[in-house]
Design a protein around this motif. Structure first.
Motif, PDB file in Angstrom:
ATOM      1  N   MET A 143       0.715  -1.215  -0.048  1.00 45.88           N
ATOM      2  CA  MET A 143      -0.072   0.023   0.223  1.00 45.88           C
ATOM      3  C   MET A 143       0.842   1.181  -0.198  1.00 45.88           C
ATOM      4  N   GLN A 144       0.526   2.254  -1.009  1.00 45.51           N
ATOM      5  CA  GLN A 144       1.328   3.582  -0.930  1.00 45.51           C
ATOM      6  C   GLN A 144       0.373   4.547  -0.267  1.00 45.51           C
ATOM      7  N   THR A 145       1.031   5.628   0.198  1.00 50.32           N
ATOM      8  CA  THR A 145       0.095   6.514   0.942  1.00 50.32           C
ATOM      9  C   THR A 145       0.721   8.056   0.656  1.00 50.32           C
ATOM     10  N   VAL A 146      -0.165   8.903   0.186  1.00 51.89           N
ATOM     11  CA  VAL A 146       0.117  10.364  -0.269  1.00 51.89           C
ATOM     12  C   VAL A 146      -0.769  11.022   0.857  1.00 51.89           C
ATOM     13  N   THR A 147      -0.186  12.002   1.214  1.00 48.60           N
ATOM     14  CA  THR A 147      -1.208  12.897   2.327  1.00 48.60           C
ATOM     15  C   THR A 147      -1.546  14.196   1.760  1.00 48.60           C
ATOM     16  N   VAL A 148      -2.779  14.748   1.701  1.00 43.11           N
ATOM     17  CA  VAL A 148      -3.063  15.782   0.928  1.00 43.11           C
ATOM     18  C   VAL A 148      -3.217  16.816   2.122  1.00 43.11           C
ATOM     19  N   SER A 149      -2.658  18.043   1.864  1.00 43.06           N
ATOM     20  CA  SER A 149      -2.827  18.904   2.995  1.00 43.06           C
ATOM     21  C   SER A 149      -3.599  20.191   2.370  1.00 43.06           C
ATOM     22  N   ALA A 150      -4.612  20.153   2.646  1.00 47.79           N
ATOM     23  CA  ALA A 150      -5.711  21.322   2.439  1.00 47.79           C
ATOM     24  C   ALA A 150      -6.048  21.772   3.626  1.00 47.79           C
ATOM     25  N   SER A 151      -7.506  22.300   3.522  1.00 50.80           N
ATOM     26  CA  SER A 151      -7.831  23.101   4.947  1.00 50.80           C
ATOM     27  C   SER A 151      -8.041  21.779   5.877  1.00 50.80           C
ATOM     28  N   SER A 152      -7.936  20.547   5.478  1.00 47.13           N
ATOM     29  CA  SER A 152      -7.827  19.538   6.586  1.00 47.13           C
ATOM     30  C   SER A 152      -6.826  18.670   5.678  1.00 47.13           C
ATOM     31  N   ALA A 153      -6.011  17.830   6.498  1.00 47.36           N
ATOM     32  CA  ALA A 153      -5.121  16.992   5.984  1.00 47.36           C
ATOM     33  C   ALA A 153      -5.565  15.567   5.863  1.00 47.36           C
ATOM     34  N   TYR A 154      -5.303  14.713   4.884  1.00 52.56           N
ATOM     35  CA  TYR A 154      -5.965  13.444   4.885  1.00 52.56           C
ATOM     36  C   TYR A 154      -5.270  12.464   4.101  1.00 52.56           C
ATOM     37  N   PRO A 155      -5.391  11.211   4.191  1.00 49.10           N
ATOM     38  CA  PRO A 155      -4.403  10.367   3.707  1.00 49.10           C
ATOM     39  C   PRO A 155      -5.167   9.745   2.296  1.00 49.10           C
TER      40      PRO A 155
END
Ligand code: NAD
Ligand code: GLY
Length: 350
Positions: A1-13
């Motif tokens: 499994m690969q994971t990318v984190t999105v950092s917008a007004s909230s952060a999520y995987p």
């Protein structure tokens, strides 16, 4: 499994890999206190994958309600959206409960809009099952439905809490639906990453699907992290969309989004070269990619028809519209056009 984190007004995987549908319960349970959810899907994805997802959620203690609507862009409308809201209310979901959007971009956009608006906003998780949804629409928080006047005209920015992309689900995609995702992937290469574009032209997407999805998500996450609400850089993600959305609308949504974007990128690049916004060679790069992947580069509609459809595009603001053109492969910019300029751009595109 690969994971990318999105950092917008909230952060999520964003989790990417094979076999993730059956791990959905475990992944979600680790990140929420809530114990009730509604899985929203469509009539094609439901029979293939809903039982597995519901079981995975139930196994870790969630109470699950399942709602499926008829598949297809023509159902991405007020009626289907209203039925999702009524389903949530009938099943007494509360503000601390959440939705799971299981399907392609149509499911993700509509379930996301329902999550954005039900009881003024509840959490939701994207579980994309098309290459397009995995690589583009499940990330970034744009949610929408179509109105009679055009695509995505009612919607909201509402980031998901998590994206779980099981790339094994692409095995059941018809080739034409898979190539819708290729079109948005090529778009990411053309606007942001020349090396990725070259890999797509030389390499084997299906053999390296997890890495390709990951690179798409990284590009999108970088743009959304910088400009979540599309005041600047995010507009570049709309390359091919002004005329692409017009093609979709003119076809009565018989032409799918990815195919329309492919044609829209070719039309925009032809106009941009003819009008001096883009250097020679950019159109050729788009045409070569569309040819390699069996995507269209033309359209059967006259300039007047396309122009009329494009004027209701939501990228229009005030008396102008920003169209995206290439500066070179891997780099794009916006050009502000007034309505006469858009007419000339549309005529030069054909
Ligand atoms: P879609 O959701 O209509 O899916 C295409 C077809 O494939 C449907 O019939 C669906 O039922 C079926 N399907 C889905 N997963 C399947 C699977 N694993 N196996 C077999 N069949 C499957 O179309 P799409 O291309 O996924 O998404 C297009 C939509 O996404 C458009 O409405 C577009 O506007 C939207 N979009 C949104 C964003 C965003 O940022 N929110 C970005 C790009 C596109
Ligand atoms: N697909 C365009 C965007 O997410 O901004």
């Amino acid at each position: 499994m690969q994971t990318v984190t999105v950092s917008a007004s909230s952060a999520y995987p964003v989790y990417i890999g094979g076999g993730l549908l059956e791990r959905a319960g475990e992944l979600i349970a680790a990140s929420t206190q809530s114990r009730t959810c509604a899985v929203v899907t469509d009539s094609k994805v439901g029979p293939l994958y809903a039982a597995q997802v519901c079981r995975s959620l139930q196994d870790v203690g969630f109470t699950v309600r399942l709602h499926a609507f008829p598949a297809g862009e023509r159902n991405k409308n007020l009626g289907t959206y209203g039925a999702i809201l009524e389903f949530l209310a009938e099943n007494k979901l509360t503000r601390s409960d959440f939705l799971v959007a299981l399907g392609g971009g149509v499911v993700g956009d509509m379930a996301g809009f329902a999550a954005a608006t039900y009881q003024r906003g509840i959490g939701y998780i994207q579980m994309p099952t098309t290459f397009l949804a995995a690589s583009d629409s499940s990330v970034g928080g744009k949610t929408a439905i179509d109105l009679a006047a055009g695509k995505n005209l009612a919607g909201a920015f509402h980031q998901p809490d998590m994206v779980i992309c099981d790339t094994d689900t692409f095995r059941t995609l018809p080739d034409a639906v898979f190539s819708d995702g290729v079109a948005e992937t090529v778009k990411h290469g053309l606007i942001a990453d020349a090396a990725f574009y070259q890999f797509l032209m030389d390499g084997d997407i299906r053999a390296q699907i997890d890495d390709v999805v990951r690179r798409n998500v990284e590009i999108k996450a970088s743009v959304v992290g910088e400009d979540e609400f599309e005041r600047g850089r995010r507009k570049l993600l709309n390359f091919g969309h002004t005329l692409g959305h017009a093609i979709e609308k003119c076809s009565g949504y018989a032409v799918t989004h990815g195919h329309a974007v492919a044609a829209g990128m070719a039309l925009a690049s032809r106009a941009a070269e003819r009008l001096g916004y883009s250097p020679a060679g950019t159109l050729e790069a788009v045409l070569a990619a569309n040819k390699r992947f069996g995507l269209p580069s033309g359209c059967p509609y006259a300039a007047g028809e396309l122009y009329a459809a494009a004027t209701s595009d939501k990228k229009r603001s005030g008396s102008g519209i920003d169209v995206v053109v290439l500066e070179q492969v891997g780099q794009a910019k916006t050009v502000r056009l007034d309505m006469e300029g858009l007419r000339a751009f549309t005529e030069a595109a054909l």
